[in-house]
Design a protein around this motif. Structure first.
Motif, PDB file in Angstrom:
ATOM      1  N   UNK A 178       0.923  -1.008   0.222  1.00 26.35           N
ATOM      2  CA  UNK A 178      -0.001  -0.100   0.077  1.00 26.35           C
ATOM      3  C   UNK A 178       0.837   1.276   0.066  1.00 26.35           C
ATOM      4  N   UNK A 179       2.024   1.122  -0.352  1.00 23.49           N
ATOM      5  CA  UNK A 179       3.002   2.422  -0.083  1.00 23.49           C
ATOM      6  C   UNK A 179       3.252   2.767  -1.788  1.00 23.49           C
ATOM      7  N   UNK A 180       3.632   4.002  -1.806  1.00 21.74           N
ATOM      8  CA  UNK A 180       4.027   4.181  -3.344  1.00 21.74           C
ATOM      9  C   UNK A 180       3.200   5.635  -3.586  1.00 21.74           C
ATOM     10  N   UNK A 181       2.366   5.286  -4.573  1.00 21.13           N
ATOM     11  CA  UNK A 181       1.222   6.572  -4.983  1.00 21.13           C
ATOM     12  C   UNK A 181       0.098   6.111  -5.458  1.00 21.13           C
ATOM     13  N   UNK A 182      -1.029   7.017  -5.296  1.00 19.39           N
ATOM     14  CA  UNK A 182      -2.130   6.634  -5.768  1.00 19.39           C
ATOM     15  C   UNK A 182      -2.486   7.988  -6.698  1.00 19.39           C
ATOM     16  N   UNK A 183      -2.964   7.466  -7.912  1.00 19.24           N
ATOM     17  CA  UNK A 183      -3.352   8.780  -8.861  1.00 19.24           C
ATOM     18  C   UNK A 183      -5.018   8.601  -9.275  1.00 19.24           C
ATOM     19  N   UNK A 184      -5.274   9.898  -9.670  1.00 17.73           N
ATOM     20  CA  UNK A 184      -6.779  10.320  -9.979  1.00 17.73           C
ATOM     21  C   UNK A 184      -6.712  10.595 -11.577  1.00 17.73           C
ATOM     22  N   UNK A 185      -7.607   9.862 -12.340  1.00 14.97           N
ATOM     23  CA  UNK A 185      -7.952   9.991 -13.701  1.00 14.97           C
ATOM     24  C   UNK A 185      -9.346   9.950 -13.789  1.00 14.97           C
ATOM     25  N   UNK A 186      -9.905  10.800 -14.539  1.00 15.57           N
ATOM     26  CA  UNK A 186     -11.415  10.829 -14.886  1.00 15.57           C
ATOM     27  C   UNK A 186     -12.077  12.086 -15.061  1.00 15.57           C
ATOM     28  N   UNK A 187     -13.120  12.298 -15.072  1.00 16.16           N
ATOM     29  CA  UNK A 187     -14.148  13.372 -15.563  1.00 16.16           C
ATOM     30  C   UNK A 187     -14.475  14.268 -14.341  1.00 16.16           C
TER      31      UNK A 187
ATOM     32  N   UNK B 185      -9.045  20.209 -17.059  1.00 13.68           N
ATOM     33  CA  UNK B 185      -9.930  18.890 -16.639  1.00 13.68           C
ATOM     34  C   UNK B 185      -8.932  17.539 -16.911  1.00 13.68           C
ATOM     35  N   UNK B 186      -8.777  16.770 -16.157  1.00 15.95           N
ATOM     36  CA  UNK B 186      -7.994  15.553 -16.418  1.00 15.95           C
ATOM     37  C   UNK B 186      -8.777  14.721 -17.510  1.00 15.95           C
ATOM     38  N   UNK B 187      -9.847  14.385 -17.353  1.00 12.95           N
ATOM     39  CA  UNK B 187     -10.559  13.463 -18.189  1.00 12.95           C
ATOM     40  C   UNK B 187      -9.712  12.118 -18.287  1.00 12.95           C
ATOM     41  N   UNK B 188      -9.887  11.423 -19.242  1.00 10.51           N
ATOM     42  CA  UNK B 188      -9.350  10.071 -19.477  1.00 10.51           C
ATOM     43  C   UNK B 188      -8.037  10.105 -20.094  1.00 10.51           C
ATOM     44  N   UNK B 189      -7.276  11.373 -19.925  1.00 10.99           N
ATOM     45  CA  UNK B 189      -6.122  11.400 -20.567  1.00 10.99           C
ATOM     46  C   UNK B 189      -4.941  11.112 -19.424  1.00 10.99           C
ATOM     47  N   UNK B 190      -4.509   9.925 -19.479  1.00 12.09           N
ATOM     48  CA  UNK B 190      -3.443   9.516 -18.457  1.00 12.09           C
ATOM     49  C   UNK B 190      -2.523  10.413 -17.917  1.00 12.09           C
ATOM     50  N   UNK B 191      -1.909  10.915 -19.207  1.00  9.08           N
ATOM     51  CA  UNK B 191      -0.755  11.815 -18.789  1.00  9.08           C
ATOM     52  C   UNK B 191      -0.974  12.938 -18.093  1.00  9.08           C
TER      53      UNK B 191
ATOM     54  N   UNK C 163     -14.732  24.754  -8.577  1.00 16.83           N
ATOM     55  CA  UNK C 163     -13.491  25.239  -9.084  1.00 16.83           C
ATOM     56  C   UNK C 163     -12.668  23.979  -9.860  1.00 16.83           C
ATOM     57  N   UNK C 164     -12.245  22.869  -8.673  1.00 16.99           N
ATOM     58  CA  UNK C 164     -11.548  21.788  -9.137  1.00 16.99           C
ATOM     59  C   UNK C 164     -12.361  20.501  -9.406  1.00 16.99           C
TER      60      UNK C 164
ATOM     61  N   UNK D  59     -19.979  13.786 -10.716  1.00 14.81           N
ATOM     62  CA  UNK D  59     -18.378  13.532 -10.766  1.00 14.81           C
ATOM     63  C   UNK D  59     -17.953  12.012 -11.334  1.00 14.81           C
ATOM     64  N   UNK D  60     -17.054  11.925 -12.148  1.00 20.66           N
ATOM     65  CA  UNK D  60     -16.835  10.437 -12.750  1.00 20.66           C
ATOM     66  C   UNK D  60     -15.462  10.209 -12.696  1.00 20.66           C
ATOM     67  N   UNK D  61     -14.643  10.155 -11.802  1.00 19.17           N
ATOM     68  CA  UNK D  61     -13.514   9.847 -11.833  1.00 19.17           C
ATOM     69  C   UNK D  61     -13.059   8.727 -10.932  1.00 19.17           C
ATOM     70  N   UNK D  62     -11.858   8.037 -10.863  1.00 20.02           N
ATOM     71  CA  UNK D  62     -11.617   6.663 -10.106  1.00 20.02           C
ATOM     72  C   UNK D  62     -10.091   6.814  -9.741  1.00 20.02           C
ATOM     73  N   UNK D  63      -9.631   5.825  -8.687  1.00 17.81           N
ATOM     74  CA  UNK D  63      -8.098   5.971  -8.439  1.00 17.81           C
ATOM     75  C   UNK D  63      -7.588   4.814  -8.758  1.00 17.81           C
TER      76      UNK D  63
END
Length: 674
Positions: A318-327, A338-344, A365-366, A372-376
């Motif tokens: 469970x160490x390292x990093x968690x990332x958020x991707x989505x709308x 907006x992030x969207x589904x562009x992984x970069x 704002x953010x 909402x529609x994003x995931x980890x």
């Protein structure tokens, strides 16, 4: 069958003989010849070298004439001409490229003539290529303003002026002769390049008077303010993004330098807090992180590193990093990124404790408020992700999809009928202490976002504001000082009181005209005005401290829509521009609907000067000024200063009233039309 074979062989032999005979005629080699009519001995870098060639072949039709230029062994330019007519003269040009750090010397020009049978002949010529010695260059800013860059020594050109902190534009070298070209130097691949389309992003540490320079040999220019954290330099990633990798401890102070208009940058609270002295404090756990300075969006994208790569989640620990991707999520704002589904563009959550990760979002704002529609995810991209079987939510508003009910597996959504509050702070925390298959999401509403001060600095000092509209600075300033203004992008549109300040268009600074002293400077973003008044500690200055004040009708600032009237405590402090000398300058205008800068009414004046901001000592009666002859042409002293009989001021004309308290008596009042 045998006879048929013989006839067939004979026919084939005859046909072959016929083809051989035709090939002998068609594929005659020919004898192409080149006769060059022009001198090709000398040229400048950036020239288009003209040539005239007679091309001929007495036997075979011609095909092409190719001119190729070599710097050493490297081919740098080529021109191809179709030679349709035998024995004709052909004219062309070959471009001599302008590149950095190429010394004057001999280039090789190769002329190759080819006929339709691919027979060629060629000639080579040495061309002496040199750098032009331009008398001057022009810098053309993106707003169209032109500055002449004077020659200071060989290859070196510069100009000095009052300039904004960021100065973008192109450098133009003139055409010098018939072969010459006007050469435009722009920005490409992080350097100044001949012919590049993007403007050169010169930048200084602050607006004001500074020098812009350019070297036509090395193609180096300045200033380019170096971006640093704690003295370490960022490296360019793209035209607008620079990055640095740093190992930091929680709570460590970071000192940024070189970032234009840094006070207006958005600071991500998950990673950094801004301190009053301009430094930053690092918020998450210690570790190695990458900071990407996005100059266009004016924010730092931060993410955890593993070595030199974006960190990934260790599923076992469970160490390292968690990332958020989505709308419906993005930093620094939904509107800009907006992030969207562009992984970069994935957002890295901040590690705030062992196996605990956080992202702070602002409703409207953010993060979206209605949906909402994003995931980890466990990486900056596809791979491990937290589906509904691995992640549960304790929130009554934010839920985790399971693949049923129209919600994708692992995607966050809002409970039906519920929304996030615009302007509220929401903290999303993913806790992995029970394992990556038993992750827990908590979402807290931390209330309305507090007032976010938009920092404005003048002369390097932070101005004070309670509403991001009216800013004040209580400071000591010297006459003639240039006060750089940061945090204001449209300073050229401001009206700076002309007796206190000089605002040069495009400078990003104001020059101070009044005598040395202690002043309260006020900048009003709504009215786009800059004003000042003399101070004595926490109190407004009086005549004893070098201040006189004006009240009355027919006078106002920044226009006659704001006449001073007889309002004690709201009098106007007249600028002292020399020891004992005070002045008030303004255009004449109508009582209503006057333009900014119209500070004297054309048809009515009734005002007076005071020793303080309000009733008390005044310049009237026994203490009245003596009017100069020039003043008497416009005004009279009738207890108050009024228009002379039968006089009206010319609308749009500029007048200056000067009070001189030197030379004995009560002083003089002068008034002139400028």
């Amino acid at each position: 069958m045998k006879n048929h074979s013989i006839y067939g062989m004979m026919a084939l032999a005859a046909l072959t003989a016929g083809f051989t005979s035709c090939d002998d005629d068609k594929w005659a080699e020919g004898a192409p010849a080149i006769d060059v009519h022009t001198s090709l001995g000398n040229a400048h870098f950036g020239d288009s070298l003209a040539f005239s060639v007679r091309a001929s072949d007495p036997e075979v039709a011609l095909s092409t004439l190719k001119a190729t230029l070599f710097f050493g062994e490297e081919q740098v330019s080529e021109t191809v001409i179709r030679t349709k007519q035998n024995g004709a003269d052909y004219e062309g040009k070959i471009y001599i490229p302008y590149m950095a750090n190429i010394p004057d010397g001999r280039a090789v020009l190769r002329m190759r003539l080819q006929n339709v049978n691919f027979t060629t002949t060629e000639q080579t010529f040495e061309v002496h290529v040199t750098h032009a010695d331009y008398p001057s260059l022009q810098f053309v800013a993106t707003d169209g303003t032109e500055y002449t860059m004077e020659r200071t020594e060989q290859y070196c050109y510069s100009f000095t002026d009052r300039l904004p902190q960021e100065l973008k534009g192109h450098i133009v070298a003139p055409k010098l002769d018939d072969n010459g070209n006007e050469i435009t130097f722009g920005w490409g691949n992080g350097a100044i390049v001949a012919g590049a389309a993007d403007p050169i992003p010169f930048s200084n540490s602050s607006a004001g008077k500074y020098t812009v320079s350019f070297n036509t040999y090395s193609l180096e220019g300045s200033p380019f303010t170096v971006l640093t954290f704690n003295g370490r330099t960022f490296s360019a990633v793209s035209e607008t993004v620079s990055a640095i990798d740093m190992t930091l401890t929680q709570g460590q102070t970071i000192t940024p330098a070189g970032f234009p208009e840094f006070d207006s940058w958005w600071i991500d609270p998950d990673w950094l807090t801004r301190n009053d002295d301009g430094t930053l404090t690092f918020v998450p756990m210690g570790g190695t992180y990458r900071f990407e300075a996005d100059m266009a969006r004016k924010y730092f994208r931060v993410y955890t590193l593993s070595g030199s790569d974006p960190a990934t989640l260790d599923e076992a620990t469970g160490t390292g990093a968690v990332w958020v991707i989505g709308d419906n999520v993005g930093k620094p704002s939904l509107s800009s990124n907006t992030v969207g589904w562009t992984t970069e563009k994935a957002i890295c959550m901040a590690p705030v404790a062992e196996k605990v990760y956080r992202i702070t979002l602002i409703g409207g704002k953010t993060v979206g408020t209605d949906a909402i529609n994003f995931k980890f995810f466990g990486q900056m991209g596809w791979g491990f992700e937290f589906g509904g079987d691995k992640l549960t939510s304790t929130s009554s508003i934010v839920k985790v999809g399971t693949g049923e009910g129209g919600h994708d597996n692992g995607n966050l959504y809002l409970e039906e009928g519920k929304t996030l509050e615009a302007g509220h702070i929401y903290t999303f925390t993913v806790d992995l202490t029970a394992g990556t298959s038993a992750a827990v999401l908590s979402v807290t509403d931390d209330g309305e976002q507090p007032f976010e001060e938009q920092v404005v600095r003048m002369g390097g000092e932070k101005m004070t504001t309670l509403d991001n509209e009216v800013y004040t600075l209580h400071t000591t300033v010297a006459q003639g000082a240039e006060l750089a203004v940061s945090g204001i992008s449209d300073l050229d549109e401001y009206y700076a009181d002309p007796d206190y300040f000089t605002l040069a268009e495009g400078s990003g600074a104001v020059g101070f005209n009044a005598v040395d002293g202690e002043y309260l400077i006020t900048l009003n973003r709504s009215l786009r005005t800059i004003a000042a008044k003399k101070m004595n500690g926490d109190a407004e200055a009086t005549l004893a401290e070098g201040a006189i004040w004006m009240m009355g009708w027919g006078v106002g600032s920044p226009s006659l829509d704001s006449q001073f009237g007889w309002n004690p405590g709201q009098a106007y402090c007249v600028a002292q521009v020399a020891p004992g000398v005070y002045q008030f300058t303004g255009q004449a205008g109508p009582e209503h609907g006057s333009s900014t800068g119209m500070r004297l009414r054309t048809d009515y004046l009734s005002f007076k000067f005071f020793h303080q901001n309000g009733w008390g000592g005044e310049f009237a009666g026994d203490n009245a000024f003596t009017l100069t002859d020039a003043a008497k042409a416009y005004v009279k002293d009738a207890g108050n200063i009024e228009l002379a009989d039968g006089v009206q001021l010319e609308e749009g004309a500029t007048y200056r009233i000067t009070i001189n308290l030197n030379g004995g008596g009560n002083g003089t009042l002068d008034m002139v039309k400028l």
